[in-house]
Design a protein around this motif. Structure first.
Motif, PDB file in Angstrom:
ATOM      1  N   LEU A   3      29.583   3.300  11.792  1.00  0.00           N
ATOM      2  CA  LEU A   3      30.651   2.749  12.477  1.00  0.00           C
ATOM      3  C   LEU A   3      30.467   2.053  13.446  1.00  0.00           C
ATOM      4  O   LEU A   3      31.401   1.014  14.601  1.00  0.00           O
ATOM      5  N   SER A   4      29.406   2.652  14.497  1.00  0.00           N
ATOM      6  CA  SER A   4      28.537   2.161  15.819  1.00  0.00           C
ATOM      7  C   SER A   4      27.555   1.153  15.818  1.00  0.00           C
ATOM      8  O   SER A   4      27.066   0.488  16.635  1.00  0.00           O
ATOM      9  N   ILE A   5      26.992   0.787  14.719  1.00  0.00           N
ATOM     10  CA  ILE A   5      27.072  -0.833  14.391  1.00  0.00           C
ATOM     11  C   ILE A   5      27.482  -1.615  15.001  1.00  0.00           C
ATOM     12  O   ILE A   5      29.123  -2.047  15.075  1.00  0.00           O
ATOM     13  N   ASN A   6      26.683  -2.483  16.075  1.00  0.00           N
ATOM     14  CA  ASN A   6      27.843  -3.643  16.839  1.00  0.00           C
ATOM     15  C   ASN A   6      26.230  -4.683  16.868  1.00  0.00           C
ATOM     16  O   ASN A   6      26.190  -5.878  17.206  1.00  0.00           O
ATOM     17  N   TYR A   7      25.224  -5.128  15.446  1.00  0.00           N
ATOM     18  CA  TYR A   7      24.716  -5.901  15.862  1.00  0.00           C
ATOM     19  C   TYR A   7      23.460  -5.868  14.255  1.00  0.00           C
ATOM     20  O   TYR A   7      23.179  -4.674  13.766  1.00  0.00           O
ATOM     21  N   MET A   8      23.262  -6.568  13.423  1.00  0.00           N
ATOM     22  CA  MET A   8      22.800  -6.344  12.590  1.00  0.00           C
ATOM     23  C   MET A   8      22.309  -8.137  12.487  1.00  0.00           C
ATOM     24  O   MET A   8      21.957  -9.044  13.092  1.00  0.00           O
ATOM     25  N   GLY A   9      20.544  -7.895  11.793  1.00  0.00           N
ATOM     26  CA  GLY A   9      19.733  -9.095  11.685  1.00  0.00           C
ATOM     27  C   GLY A   9      18.554  -8.980  10.814  1.00  0.00           C
ATOM     28  O   GLY A   9      18.570  -8.120  10.490  1.00  0.00           O
ATOM     29  N   TRP A  10      17.949  -9.779  10.415  1.00  0.00           N
ATOM     30  CA  TRP A  10      17.204 -10.511   9.570  1.00  0.00           C
ATOM     31  C   TRP A  10      15.641 -10.483  10.168  1.00  0.00           C
ATOM     32  O   TRP A  10      16.041 -11.706  10.945  1.00  0.00           O
ATOM     33  N   TYR A  11      15.080 -10.057   9.790  1.00  0.00           N
ATOM     34  CA  TYR A  11      13.182 -10.344  11.049  1.00  0.00           C
ATOM     35  C   TYR A  11      12.571 -10.458   9.841  1.00  0.00           C
ATOM     36  O   TYR A  11      12.611 -10.064   8.234  1.00  0.00           O
ATOM     37  N   ARG A  12      11.141 -11.049   9.900  1.00  0.00           N
ATOM     38  CA  ARG A  12      10.225 -11.247   8.849  1.00  0.00           C
ATOM     39  C   ARG A  12       9.034 -11.298   9.146  1.00  0.00           C
ATOM     40  O   ARG A  12       9.202 -11.307  10.497  1.00  0.00           O
ATOM     41  N   GLN A  13       8.090 -10.834   8.875  1.00  0.00           N
ATOM     42  CA  GLN A  13       6.161 -10.998   8.688  1.00  0.00           C
ATOM     43  C   GLN A  13       5.879 -11.180   7.774  1.00  0.00           C
ATOM     44  O   GLN A  13       6.184 -10.584   7.074  1.00  0.00           O
ATOM     45  N   ALA A  14       4.645 -12.170   7.904  1.00  0.00           N
ATOM     46  CA  ALA A  14       4.247 -13.060   7.364  1.00  0.00           C
ATOM     47  C   ALA A  14       2.639 -12.129   7.470  1.00  0.00           C
ATOM     48  O   ALA A  14       2.713 -11.747   8.362  1.00  0.00           O
ATOM     49  N   PRO A  15       1.978 -12.184   6.196  1.00  0.00           N
ATOM     50  CA  PRO A  15       0.864 -11.873   6.991  1.00  0.00           C
ATOM     51  C   PRO A  15      -0.494 -11.988   8.079  1.00  0.00           C
ATOM     52  O   PRO A  15      -0.187 -13.464   7.771  1.00  0.00           O
ATOM     53  N   GLY A  16      -0.749 -11.416   8.415  1.00  0.00           N
ATOM     54  CA  GLY A  16      -1.143 -12.253   9.887  1.00  0.00           C
ATOM     55  C   GLY A  16      -0.715 -12.320  11.095  1.00  0.00           C
ATOM     56  O   GLY A  16      -1.530 -13.250  12.332  1.00  0.00           O
ATOM     57  N   TYR A  29      26.440   1.805  26.141  1.00  0.00           N
ATOM     58  CA  TYR A  29      26.364   2.234  27.241  1.00  0.00           C
ATOM     59  C   TYR A  29      25.070   3.517  27.025  1.00  0.00           C
ATOM     60  O   TYR A  29      24.332   3.529  28.484  1.00  0.00           O
ATOM     61  N   PHE A  30      25.598   4.528  26.644  1.00  0.00           N
ATOM     62  CA  PHE A  30      24.985   5.972  26.459  1.00  0.00           C
ATOM     63  C   PHE A  30      23.475   6.080  25.165  1.00  0.00           C
ATOM     64  O   PHE A  30      23.519   7.021  25.102  1.00  0.00           O
ATOM     65  N   ARG A  31      24.145   4.439  24.041  1.00  0.00           N
ATOM     66  CA  ARG A  31      22.880   4.882  23.319  1.00  0.00           C
ATOM     67  C   ARG A  31      22.710   3.837  22.789  1.00  0.00           C
ATOM     68  O   ARG A  31      23.595   2.655  23.087  1.00  0.00           O
ATOM     69  N   HIS A  32      21.399   3.162  22.947  1.00  0.00           N
ATOM     70  CA  HIS A  32      20.350   1.828  22.669  1.00  0.00           C
ATOM     71  C   HIS A  32      19.382   2.223  20.911  1.00  0.00           C
ATOM     72  O   HIS A  32      18.339   3.364  21.601  1.00  0.00           O
ATOM     73  N   HIS A  33      20.037   2.531  19.746  1.00  0.00           N
ATOM     74  CA  HIS A  33      18.862   2.478  18.736  1.00  0.00           C
ATOM     75  C   HIS A  33      19.184   1.560  18.071  1.00  0.00           C
ATOM     76  O   HIS A  33      19.997   0.743  17.769  1.00  0.00           O
ATOM     77  N   VAL A  34      17.767   1.589  17.072  1.00  0.00           N
ATOM     78  CA  VAL A  34      17.358   0.664  15.977  1.00  0.00           C
ATOM     79  C   VAL A  34      17.278   1.306  15.167  1.00  0.00           C
ATOM     80  O   VAL A  34      16.351   2.377  14.719  1.00  0.00           O
ATOM     81  N   SER A  35      18.086   0.872  13.398  1.00  0.00           N
ATOM     82  CA  SER A  35      17.171   0.771  12.413  1.00  0.00           C
ATOM     83  C   SER A  35      16.858   0.031  11.496  1.00  0.00           C
ATOM     84  O   SER A  35      16.974  -1.031  11.629  1.00  0.00           O
ATOM     85  N   TRP A  36      15.641   0.582  10.774  1.00  0.00           N
ATOM     86  CA  TRP A  36      14.849  -0.795   9.792  1.00  0.00           C
ATOM     87  C   TRP A  36      15.328  -0.486   8.068  1.00  0.00           C
ATOM     88  O   TRP A  36      14.387   0.535   7.977  1.00  0.00           O
ATOM     89  N   GLY A  37      15.303  -1.407   7.869  1.00  0.00           N
ATOM     90  CA  GLY A  37      15.216  -1.499   6.267  1.00  0.00           C
ATOM     91  C   GLY A  37      13.975  -1.299   6.198  1.00  0.00           C
ATOM     92  O   GLY A  37      12.630  -1.582   6.735  1.00  0.00           O
ATOM     93  N   GLN A  38      13.404  -1.163   4.982  1.00  0.00           N
ATOM     94  CA  GLN A  38      11.970  -0.915   3.937  1.00  0.00           C
ATOM     95  C   GLN A  38      11.255  -2.056   3.771  1.00  0.00           C
ATOM     96  O   GLN A  38      10.485  -2.405   4.086  1.00  0.00           O
TER      97      GLN A  38
END
Length: 119
Positions: free
Chosen positions: A29-42, A102-111
């Motif tokens: 319920l507290s999620i207000n941002y979702m995104g997709w990121y990517r990382q290639a080798p190197g 205001y009182f919480r900044h937290h991020v979670s990542w998938g595998q």
């Protein structure tokens, strides 16, 4: 705590399509941002697309017109539809969820889920 589970990655030929899914559970319920990121080798991890609580979306230039981020609030899931895939899209794709106030900044990542574009 938010848990993120990604699915939909795989091997696809250039010009093909994949749809990634990221299902969130926990303190969603507290999620207000979702995104997709990517990382290639190197290379450093980079933003692909994101979506905020007001529904606004943002894409990096190289995927504009090809990728679409969307969400299904009833399923607590965010999607990334990827069309016209190119070899340079090959990377591990990570789902990110942000809990910002205001009182919480937290991020979670998938595998991470591997996307390989190869002929």
């Amino acid at each position: 705590q938010v848990q993120l589970v990604e699915s939909g990655g795989g091997l696809v030929q250039p010009g093909g399509s994949l749809k990634l899914s990221c299902a969130a559970s926990g303190s969603i319920l507290s999620i207000n941002y979702m995104g997709w990121y990517r990382q290639a080798p190197g290379k450093q991890r980079e933003l692909v697309a994101d979506i905020t609580s007001d529904g606004s979306t943002n894409y990096r230039d190289s995927v504009k017109g090809r990728f679409t981020i969307s969400r299904d609030n009833a399923k607590n899931t965010v999607y990334l539809q990827m069309n016209s895939l190119k070899p340079e899209d090959t990377a591990v794709y990570y789902c990110n969820a942000g809990q910002f106030s205001y009182f919480r900044h937290h991020v979670s990542w998938g595998q991470g889920t591997q996307v390989t574009v190869f002929s």
